[in-house]
Motif scaffolding. Structure first.
Motif, PDB file in Angstrom:
ATOM      1  N   MET A   1       0.802  -1.163  -0.030  1.00 38.89           N
ATOM      2  CA  MET A   1      -0.191  -0.151  -0.072  1.00 38.89           C
ATOM      3  C   MET A   1       0.709   1.478   0.089  1.00 38.89           C
ATOM      4  O   MET A   1       2.107   1.143   0.647  1.00 38.89           O
ATOM      5  N   ASN A   2       0.385   2.266  -0.623  1.00 42.54           N
ATOM      6  CA  ASN A   2       0.958   3.501  -0.564  1.00 42.54           C
ATOM      7  C   ASN A   2       0.289   4.729   0.028  1.00 42.54           C
ATOM      8  O   ASN A   2      -0.583   5.446  -0.717  1.00 42.54           O
ATOM      9  N   GLU A   3       0.341   4.967   1.042  1.00 41.80           N
ATOM     10  CA  GLU A   3      -0.392   6.013   2.001  1.00 41.80           C
ATOM     11  C   GLU A   3      -1.709   5.639   1.774  1.00 41.80           C
ATOM     12  O   GLU A   3      -2.601   6.519   1.310  1.00 41.80           O
ATOM     13  N   PRO A   4      -2.180   4.550   2.529  1.00 34.79           N
ATOM     14  CA  PRO A   4      -3.717   4.310   2.670  1.00 34.79           C
ATOM     15  C   PRO A   4      -4.503   5.383   3.388  1.00 34.79           C
ATOM     16  O   PRO A   4      -4.004   5.635   4.353  1.00 34.79           O
ATOM     17  N   GLN A   5      -5.641   5.721   2.656  1.00 34.01           N
ATOM     18  CA  GLN A   5      -6.472   6.898   3.594  1.00 34.01           C
ATOM     19  C   GLN A   5      -7.759   6.288   3.800  1.00 34.01           C
ATOM     20  O   GLN A   5      -8.287   6.414   4.876  1.00 34.01           O
ATOM     21  N   GLY A   6      -8.587   5.741   2.675  1.00 27.49           N
ATOM     22  CA  GLY A   6      -9.910   4.958   2.894  1.00 27.49           C
ATOM     23  C   GLY A   6      -9.924   3.673   3.187  1.00 27.49           C
ATOM     24  O   GLY A   6      -9.111   3.035   2.002  1.00 27.49           O
ATOM     25  N   VAL A   7     -10.418   2.728   3.868  1.00 25.91           N
ATOM     26  CA  VAL A   7     -10.472   1.288   4.018  1.00 25.91           C
ATOM     27  C   VAL A   7     -11.694   1.201   4.169  1.00 25.91           C
ATOM     28  O   VAL A   7     -12.508   1.652   5.041  1.00 25.91           O
ATOM     29  N   ILE A   8     -12.257   0.136   3.464  1.00 26.00           N
ATOM     30  CA  ILE A   8     -13.709  -0.548   3.805  1.00 26.00           C
ATOM     31  C   ILE A   8     -13.770  -2.109   3.408  1.00 26.00           C
ATOM     32  O   ILE A   8     -13.206  -2.401   2.538  1.00 26.00           O
ATOM     33  N   TYR A   9     -14.586  -2.609   4.386  1.00 28.22           N
ATOM     34  CA  TYR A   9     -14.856  -4.192   4.236  1.00 28.22           C
ATOM     35  C   TYR A   9     -15.935  -4.436   3.915  1.00 28.22           C
ATOM     36  O   TYR A   9     -17.156  -3.953   4.496  1.00 28.22           O
ATOM     37  N   ILE A  10     -16.356  -5.010   2.816  1.00 32.04           N
ATOM     38  CA  ILE A  10     -17.698  -5.415   2.229  1.00 32.04           C
ATOM     39  C   ILE A  10     -18.065  -7.117   2.534  1.00 32.04           C
ATOM     40  O   ILE A  10     -17.376  -7.809   1.863  1.00 32.04           O
ATOM     41  N   SER A  11     -18.488  -7.396   3.780  1.00 31.43           N
ATOM     42  CA  SER A  11     -18.651  -8.585   4.266  1.00 31.43           C
ATOM     43  C   SER A  11     -19.434  -9.499   3.265  1.00 31.43           C
ATOM     44  O   SER A  11     -19.011 -10.527   3.038  1.00 31.43           O
ATOM     45  N   GLU A  12     -20.416  -9.046   2.638  1.00 25.41           N
ATOM     46  CA  GLU A  12     -21.168  -9.770   1.492  1.00 25.41           C
ATOM     47  C   GLU A  12     -20.252 -10.484   0.466  1.00 25.41           C
ATOM     48  O   GLU A  12     -20.689 -11.450   0.067  1.00 25.41           O
ATOM     49  N   PHE A  13     -19.378  -9.923   0.151  1.00 19.21           N
ATOM     50  CA  PHE A  13     -18.306 -10.344  -1.007  1.00 19.21           C
ATOM     51  C   PHE A  13     -16.996 -10.630  -0.564  1.00 19.21           C
ATOM     52  O   PHE A  13     -16.357 -11.123  -1.163  1.00 19.21           O
ATOM     53  N   ASN A  14     -16.978 -10.335   0.911  1.00 11.66           N
ATOM     54  CA  ASN A  14     -15.336 -10.794   1.507  1.00 11.66           C
ATOM     55  C   ASN A  14     -14.298  -9.996   0.994  1.00 11.66           C
ATOM     56  O   ASN A  14     -13.379 -10.647   0.450  1.00 11.66           O
ATOM     57  N   LYS A  15     -14.619  -8.917   0.699  1.00 12.81           N
ATOM     58  CA  LYS A  15     -13.657  -8.015  -0.072  1.00 12.81           C
ATOM     59  C   LYS A  15     -13.235  -6.853   0.684  1.00 12.81           C
ATOM     60  O   LYS A  15     -14.080  -6.094   1.457  1.00 12.81           O
ATOM     61  N   ILE A  16     -12.047  -6.283   0.716  1.00  9.42           N
ATOM     62  CA  ILE A  16     -11.491  -5.093   1.298  1.00  9.42           C
ATOM     63  C   ILE A  16     -11.027  -4.236   0.123  1.00  9.42           C
ATOM     64  O   ILE A  16     -10.336  -4.586  -0.781  1.00  9.42           O
ATOM     65  N   PHE A  17     -11.539  -2.859   0.315  1.00  9.88           N
ATOM     66  CA  PHE A  17     -11.067  -1.885  -0.793  1.00  9.88           C
ATOM     67  C   PHE A  17     -10.138  -0.795  -0.018  1.00  9.88           C
ATOM     68  O   PHE A  17     -10.684  -0.392   1.033  1.00  9.88           O
ATOM     69  N   VAL A  18      -9.095  -0.513  -0.425  1.00  9.23           N
ATOM     70  CA  VAL A  18      -8.271   0.414   0.282  1.00  9.23           C
ATOM     71  C   VAL A  18      -7.905   1.444  -0.957  1.00  9.23           C
ATOM     72  O   VAL A  18      -7.430   1.242  -1.970  1.00  9.23           O
TER      73      VAL A  18
END
Length: 249
Positions: A1-18
């Motif tokens: 990662m390069n200076e992560p700012q926003g993070v969210i976990y979508i449980s229904e798809f088991n995905k993390i977006f950064v």
């Protein structure tokens, strides 16, 4: 990662977006293994992320003025919504299609129709600027805008954009939350305080507490289901870097 700012976990798809501010990417990872699935390049300074669970769409603020629309199921970029400057905090209403976006460069709040993927109104800030954090009280149709110049929270009516009242806060605010259960506003400020206000009714508020923290401690998270407030304290001189946890009572 390069200076992560926003993070969210979508449980229904088991995905993390950064969202990464350093290289302007939004990366999609597997939730259990953290394996990189895909990476979207959003030009620069990828920042805040919000999720619409009905449409299964992510909204990612980035660059000199844009919000990318991303399909949370596969990480594909569906489109972009142009703005007049870099988007800071933004909030999605649940009862309608609007997104409220802080645009400090333009000293206004942009109102987006997320179905049309277009700005449908702008609400200029008359008495303050440098509007960074934001929270939404959808029940009472109130939007809370944290401003640094001067240090205030501007309370707006979401039906018209009209400023209802301004609350004086500590300097250098960066995060702001509305506690629907306790009818409170929590404002974390880099000056070294968490300012707390009680909501008497949609148009009237009173200062409840000013909790001393540490210089530069302005990034925070409120977890309403846990009644916990988390504050990131940066390392400065003899001050150790740490996460402080406050119980909400």
């Amino acid at each position: 990662m390069n200076e992560p700012q926003g993070v969210i976990y979508i449980s229904e798809f088991n995905k993390i977006f950064v969202a990464n501010g350093g290289d302007g990417t939004c990366k999609m990872l597997e939730g259990d293994t953290l394996r990189l699935i895909t990476s979207l390049h959003l030009s620069s300074d990828a920042d805040n992320i919000r999720y619409d669970p009905t449409a299964k769409h992510l909204f990612v603020g980035y660059g000199e003025g844009g919000i990318a629309v991303v399909d949370a199921r596969n990480g594909k970029r569906l489109g972009d919504i142009p703005l007049e400057g870099h988007p800071e905090s933004f909030q999605l209403e649940k009862s309608g299609p609007r997104i409220f976006v802080n645009v400090p460069k333009a000293s206004h709040i942009a109102v987006i129709d997320r179905v049309k993927r277009a700005v449908v109104a702008t609400w200029p800030l008359q008495s303050a600027r440098s509007n960074f954090p934001m929270a939404l009280d959808e029940t009472h149709q109130r939007l809370f805008i944290g401003c640094r110049q001067p240090a205030t929270v501007v309370v707006c009516d979401t039906r018209s954009g009209r400023a209802v009242v301004s609350l004086t806060i500590s300097g250098d605010t960066d995060d702001l939350f509305y506690d629907e259960t306790h009818k409170r506003i929590y404002v974390s400020c880099g000056e070294g305080y968490i300012d707390i206000f009680g909501q008497l009714d949609p148009d009237h508020y009173r200062a409840v507490a000013k909790v001393p923290t540490a210089a530069g401690a302005r990034t925070s998270l409120f977890a309403p289901t846990l009644d916990r407030f988390y504050l990131a304290v940066p390392r400065r001189g003899n001050q150790a870097g740490e996460i402080r946890v406050y119980a909400v009572q």
